[in-house]
Design a protein around this motif. Structure first.
Motif, mmCIF file in Angstrom:
data_model
loop_
_atom_site.group_PDB
_atom_site.id
_atom_site.type_symbol
_atom_site.label_atom_id
_atom_site.label_comp_id
_atom_site.label_asym_id
_atom_site.label_seq_id
_atom_site.Cartn_x
_atom_site.Cartn_y
_atom_site.Cartn_z
ATOM 1 N N ALA A 1 -14.440 3.335 0.522
ATOM 2 C CA ALA A 1 -13.401 2.985 1.487
ATOM 3 C C ALA A 1 -13.697 1.620 2.069
ATOM 4 C CB ALA A 1 -13.362 4.035 2.596
ATOM 5 N N ASP A 2 -12.652 0.895 2.316
ATOM 6 C CA ASP A 2 -12.817 -0.440 2.882
ATOM 7 C C ASP A 2 -13.124 -0.320 4.365
ATOM 8 O OD1 ASP A 2 -10.660 -3.381 3.129
ATOM 9 O OD2 ASP A 2 -12.708 -3.014 3.752
ATOM 10 N N ARG B 1 0.836 -1.216 0.000
ATOM 11 C CA ARG B 1 0.000 0.000 0.000
ATOM 12 C C ARG B 1 0.860 1.251 0.000
ATOM 13 N NH1 ARG B 1 -3.328 -2.984 3.601
ATOM 14 N NH2 ARG B 1 -2.325 -2.047 5.407
ATOM 15 N N ASN C 1 -8.765 -1.649 -4.496
ATOM 16 C CA ASN C 1 -9.407 -1.698 -3.172
ATOM 17 C C ASN C 1 -10.577 -2.684 -3.161
ATOM 18 O OD1 ASN C 1 -7.655 0.251 -2.257
ATOM 19 N ND2 ASN C 1 -9.096 1.950 -2.468
ATOM 20 N N GLU D 1 -6.109 6.581 -1.777
ATOM 21 C CA GLU D 1 -7.245 5.718 -1.492
ATOM 22 C C GLU D 1 -8.542 6.274 -2.074
ATOM 23 O OE1 GLU D 1 -7.427 4.638 2.603
ATOM 24 O OE2 GLU D 1 -5.320 4.059 2.682
ATOM 25 N N GLU E 1 -9.271 -0.332 10.405
ATOM 26 C CA GLU E 1 -10.036 0.446 9.454
ATOM 27 C C GLU E 1 -10.932 1.456 10.158
ATOM 28 O OE1 GLU E 1 -9.593 0.513 6.236
ATOM 29 O OE2 GLU E 1 -7.958 -0.871 6.616
ATOM 30 N N GLN F 1 -9.299 -6.310 -3.098
ATOM 31 C CA GLN F 1 -8.795 -6.683 -1.768
ATOM 32 C C GLN F 1 -9.958 -6.989 -0.820
ATOM 33 O OE1 GLN F 1 -5.273 -4.492 -0.110
ATOM 34 N NE2 GLN F 1 -5.582 -3.185 -1.891
ATOM 35 N N ARG F 2 -10.965 -6.140 -0.868
ATOM 36 C CA ARG F 2 -12.131 -6.317 -0.012
ATOM 37 C C ARG F 2 -12.846 -7.623 -0.356
ATOM 38 N NH1 ARG F 2 -15.229 -1.710 -1.486
ATOM 39 N NH2 ARG F 2 -13.432 -0.642 -0.605
ATOM 40 N N ARG G 1 -6.958 2.372 -8.824
ATOM 41 C CA ARG G 1 -6.784 2.215 -7.374
ATOM 42 C C ARG G 1 -8.098 1.814 -6.702
ATOM 43 N NH1 ARG G 1 -3.757 6.173 -6.437
ATOM 44 N NH2 ARG G 1 -1.879 4.933 -6.466
ATOM 45 N N GLU G 2 -9.213 2.324 -7.176
ATOM 46 C CA GLU G 2 -10.500 1.899 -6.624
ATOM 47 C C GLU G 2 -10.727 0.418 -6.911
ATOM 48 O OE1 GLU G 2 -15.308 2.810 -6.883
ATOM 49 O OE2 GLU G 2 -13.925 3.873 -8.207
#
Length: 468
Positions: free
Chosen positions: A399-400, A114, A344, A452, A407, A347-348, A340-341
Motif C-alpha cells: 500500500a502506498d 483510480r 501503484n 488496491e 493515505e 505512482q509511488r 494493479r500492484e
C-alpha cells in the motif's frame, strides 16, 4: 479505447468550469450539472463513470444526496476547505475520494482514474499476451459471449474493452457492472431497471444496465458474486434476449452483447453449488484466461513505462524515465497484485523520484519508510465466528503509505474494516452495523480495497485476493 465520462456538479459556474478544465486536460470527457436534481437526470441516461461534486459555500454538502442515488457511480468530493474531520465524514458517508480544491492540478484526475479504473491501452509484448490479443481480436467480430478469467489485477476489464472497441458495436456504449461492489438487494434493480413504485424510493421509472447498453456491450465483472436467485433471471435474459423491469408489465427486447469476468474458477464454483451449471455454459462460449503478470515478464517494463506516461503529472519535472537499475528491480519482483500492484508502485515512484529519472531508490514494494518512525505492526491472526481459521490479515500488494494525511486516514480505515470483518466472520451486514456505515458504503469500500490489492475475508472466513 472508450473514454471515461465524468459528471461535474457545482452551483457556481466558475467552480464547474475549473474542475472540467482539470479533467479534460487529463483526457476525460465531462458533463456538468448545477445541482443533484439536474445530476439525477444525467445519471438516469447512463454512461457516467464518476461524479465530481464540489463541497462548501453555495454547494454545501449536496454530494451526500448523490451518493444515495440507486445507481450512482463513485462520487469524489472536492472541498473548498479540506479538513481532517471533513475527509473522515466523507469517507464514512460513502464518498469514493476526497480532494482539496487547492490541490495540485493532477490530483483530481488521478482520483478519478483510480475510481473509474481508467488504464492504458492494451499492452501485449509477452508471447502469451500476444496470443491472447490475437484471440480477442478474432472473437471481437463474433456475436458470442466471452468469459474472461484470471487473478485479480491481471487486466480483465482492459481486455473486455479491447474486444468491444474492435467489434461492430464499437460505436455503441460499453457498460461495466462490478457485481461484487453492489449489494445483493440492489443488483437486480441495477441490472434490469424498475418501474415507478417498484420499491420505497422508486419515485420514477429507471432503465437498468442492460437497457443502457443497448446497441453496445455489457460487462458483468466478477459475475461469480451474483447470488443464485438472480443467476436464474440472468440465464433467462441471455436465452430470451429480453428483460422485464421490476414491476414491469411488458418485455423489452435486447440488442446487447454480454461479456463476463471472474477471478474465481467457475468450474469449481459449479461443483461447489455456488454457481448454476447452465449459466456457466451460457457464459463459457469463448473463454479467455489471463495469466498473472509474473508469468508474462516481457509485459512488465512496457506496462511500467505506460504508467509512467499516464501519471506523469505526479512528478515535478515533466516527462520521467525509468533507469536500468529501476527496471531490473521491477523484473525481479513477484507481483502478487499483478498489473494493479505495478501501477501503484509506479505512482509511488513518480512521487519519490528526484528529477526526471526514476532510479532504484524510488522503487518501493513495501510501505515507504519514514525516518524515526516505528515500523508497521503485524496484524495478529484472528478466528472468525464459527471457529474457522484465517490467515493473517494484510495487503497482498504494497500500500502506498507516503506520509500524507489522506493515505494515513485511508490506511487506518482499511485496518479497521479488516479487523471488524475478522471479528464477525466476514458478515458484511454485521460489520457495517459495527462500523456505523451502510451496507452499500461497506461494499463499495471493500471493492476499492480489492482493487488496491488487499485480501478481504469471504463470509465463510476464507481469505482471497482481489485487484481487478
Amino acid at each position: 479505447m472508450g473514454q471515461q465520462r465524468v459528471l461535474v456538479v457545482a452551483r457556481q459556474p466558475g467552480r464547474r468550469a475549473e474542475q472540467r478544465q482539470r479533467l479534460e486536460s487529463a483526457g476525460f470527457v465531462t458533463s456538468e450539472a448545477e445541482d443533484p436534481t439536474a445530476a439525477h437526470g444525467l445519471l438516469e441516461g447512463g454512461g457516467i463513470a464518476a461524479v465530481v461534486c464540489c463541497e462548501g459555500g453555495e454547494d454545501g454538502d449536496q454530494w451526500r444526496v448523490l451518493t444515495r442515488h440507486p445507481t450512482a457511480p463513485p462520487v469524489i468530493v472536492v472541498s473548498a476547505e479540506a479538513e481532517v474531520s471533513g475527509a473522515v465524514a466523507a469517507m464514512r458517508d460513502g464518498a469514493a475520494d476526497y480532494v482539496a480544491e487547492g490541490a495540485a492540478a493532477g490530483e483530481l484526475a488521478a482520483a478519478v482514474a483510480r475510481v473509474t479504473e481508467a488504464g492504458p491501452d492494451l499492452v501485449a509484448e509477452d508471447r502469451s499476451s500476444r496470443q491472447l490479443m490475437a484471440l480477442a481480436q478474432r472473437v471481437a467480430g463474433k456475436e458470442v459471449t466471452v468469459l474472461i478469467t484470471g487473478e485479480s489485477g491481471t487486466g480483465k476489464e482492459v481486455f473486455a474493452r479491447y474486444i468491444h472497441d474492435r467489434s461492430p458495436r464499437a460505436e455503441g456504449p460499453f457498460v461495466a457492472v462490478n457485481c461484487a461492489a453492489i449489494p445483493e438487494n440492489m443488483l437486480e434493480a441495477l441490472l434490469f431497471g424498475y418501474e415507478k413504485g417498484a420499491f420505497t424510493g422508486a419515485n420514477r421509472a429507471h432503465a437498468g444496465k442492460f437497457e443502457q447498453a443497448q446497441g453496445g456491450t455489457l460487462l458483468l465483472d466478477e459475475v461469480s458474486e451474483i447470488e443464485p436467485g438472480l443467476q436464474a433471471k440472468l440465464l433467462r435474459t441471455l436465452q430470451e434476449k429480453e428483460i422485464e423491469r421490476l414491476c414491469g408489465q411488458s418485455s423489452i427486447p435486447l440488442d446487447v452483447r454480454v461479456l463476463a469476468s471472474s477471478n474465481r474458477d467457475l468450474r469449481e464454483e459449479v461443483r461447489a453449488g455456488r454457481f448454476r451449471e447452465d449459466l456457466f455454459y451460457r457464459l463459457h462460449v469463448f473463454p479467455l484466461h489471463l495469466p498473472p503478470l509474473r508469468q508474462r515478464t516481457a509485459d512488465i517494463i512496457p506496462l511500467a513505462r505506460s504508467f509512467v506516461a499516464k501519471y506523469a503529472q505526479l512528478g515535478g519535472a515533466g516527462e520521467a524515465v525509468l533507469t536500468p537499475e529501476a527496471e531490473r528491480l521491477l523484473l525481479q519482483h513477484s507481483w502478487q497484485g499483478n498489473v494493479r500492484e505495478l501501477e501503484n508502485v509506479i505512482q509511488r515512484a513518480l512521487i519519490l523520484a528526484e528529477g526526471r529519472s526514476i532510479d532504484a531508490g524510488a522503487i518501493h514494494f513495501e510501505p515507504v519508510p519514514v525516518e524515526g518512525a516505528p515500523g508497521p505492526e503485524p496484524a495478529a491472526p484472528r478466528a472468525p465466528a464459527g471457529g474457522a481459521s484465517v490467515r493473517e490479515l494484510k495487503p497482498s500488494a504494497a500500500a502506498d503509505t507516503e506520509a500524507t494525511l489522506e493515505e494515513d486516514l485511508k490506511g487506518r480505515e482499511y485496518r479497521r474494516i479488516l479487523e471488524t470483518l475478522a471479528e464477525v466472520g466476514g458478515s458484511r451486514k454485521e460489520a457495517a452495523s459495527r462500523l456505523g456505515i451502510s451496507s452499500r458504503t461497506l461494499r463499495y469500500k471493500l471493492a476499492r480495497m480489492r482493487q488496491e490489492g488487499f485480501e478481504v475475508p469471504e463470509r465463510s472466513g476464507v481469505l482471497y485476493a482481489y485487484g481487478g
